[in-house]
Design a protein around this motif. Sequence first.
Motif, mmCIF file in Angstrom:
data_model
loop_
_atom_site.group_PDB
_atom_site.id
_atom_site.type_symbol
_atom_site.label_atom_id
_atom_site.label_comp_id
_atom_site.label_asym_id
_atom_site.label_seq_id
_atom_site.Cartn_x
_atom_site.Cartn_y
_atom_site.Cartn_z
ATOM 1 N N PHE A 59 6.845 3.568 -108.998
ATOM 2 C CA PHE A 59 6.721 3.498 -107.546
ATOM 3 C C PHE A 59 6.167 4.828 -107.067
ATOM 4 O O PHE A 59 6.708 5.889 -107.389
ATOM 5 N N VAL A 60 5.077 4.761 -106.300
ATOM 6 C CA VAL A 60 4.460 5.974 -105.773
ATOM 7 C C VAL A 60 4.108 5.756 -104.308
ATOM 8 O O VAL A 60 3.431 4.777 -103.973
ATOM 9 N N PRO A 61 4.564 6.632 -103.397
ATOM 10 C CA PRO A 61 4.108 6.536 -102.006
ATOM 11 C C PRO A 61 2.605 6.835 -101.957
ATOM 12 O O PRO A 61 2.174 7.911 -102.355
ATOM 13 N N LEU A 62 1.828 5.875 -101.519
ATOM 14 C CA LEU A 62 0.372 6.031 -101.481
ATOM 15 C C LEU A 62 -0.179 6.073 -100.063
ATOM 16 O O LEU A 62 -1.366 6.341 -99.871
ATOM 17 N N LEU A 63 0.681 5.788 -99.088
ATOM 18 C CA LEU A 63 0.246 5.744 -97.697
ATOM 19 C C LEU A 63 1.238 6.488 -96.816
ATOM 20 O O LEU A 63 2.419 6.599 -97.154
ATOM 21 N N LYS A 64 0.749 6.954 -95.700
ATOM 22 C CA LYS A 64 1.620 7.590 -94.708
ATOM 23 C C LYS A 64 1.270 7.040 -93.344
ATOM 24 O O LYS A 64 0.087 6.872 -93.008
ATOM 25 N N GLU A 65 2.300 6.740 -92.547
ATOM 26 C CA GLU A 65 2.073 6.257 -91.187
ATOM 27 C C GLU A 65 2.001 7.458 -90.251
ATOM 28 O O GLU A 65 2.847 8.349 -90.302
ATOM 29 N N ASN A 66 1.022 7.457 -89.405
ATOM 30 C CA ASN A 66 0.858 8.563 -88.473
ATOM 31 C C ASN A 66 1.982 8.574 -87.450
ATOM 32 O O ASN A 66 2.521 7.518 -87.089
ATOM 33 N N PRO A 67 2.375 9.749 -86.972
ATOM 34 C CA PRO A 67 3.482 9.830 -86.008
ATOM 35 C C PRO A 67 3.133 9.165 -84.684
ATOM 36 O O PRO A 67 1.966 9.004 -84.329
#
Length: 245
Positions: A159-167
């Motif tokens: 499992f790897v975080p590949l995305l980030k949601e903008n604030p």
Amino acid sequence: MIGKARLRIGAFLMALADVLFPARCSSCGRPAPYASNLLCRECRAAIGPLGDHCDRCSGVETADGCGFCGNRRFYPIRHIAAVEYDGPVEKALHGLKFSGRRRLHLPLAELLLASITKAACEVDVVTAVPMNRAKKWKRGYNQSELIARHMARELGRPFVPLLKENPRSRTQRKLHIRERFLNVLGRYRAINRAAALGKRVLLIDDVLTTGATINECARVLAEGGAAGVISATVARAGIKKLEIL
């Protein structure tokens, strides 16, 4: 002998938990053993498979074809939804997302795992639709990440975080179809690009409604160098025929 002893200890601890921390099923409200993870045997048995659906996106097929992925650019190679968003599954997902009933991610993940295993999809890495820091802090966890991490362990993939949601991203929950697609544009950005480069990514979310979120996440991953994105959700909810935007 050691294995049997561990099983006996585990069974004892489960029985002790039932006495000290009695739980109820998230769907029917009846008493449920700790091992059921808040979804009793009867309610699990009431969950049926997904009805008629498009093999590519799990959308509802009609005589005119799929009205979900057939009239727009759909970035996932394939989308898999395990069940309909109703009955025990709807109540379980609501409890997981809004009532802090974290353990519900386990039976929900098992539902999705069965569908992915049946589809025999080959993937290299597992990730989840992200949640920005403020929303995650308020909820205490990202329910899609909990499901994705369980899936990764069961599939033997990282499992790897590949995305980030903008604030300060506006929530999708109360928006209409067209607003949902406009709202997700530029909402996510790729991170850990090297982990996705040339890899087949399994992207996990909880519910598919219009597909706007899944589609945008898959687009960002594909443009970031992923060889392909297979998306998957526990449930399919209220999919409607979409107008061309």
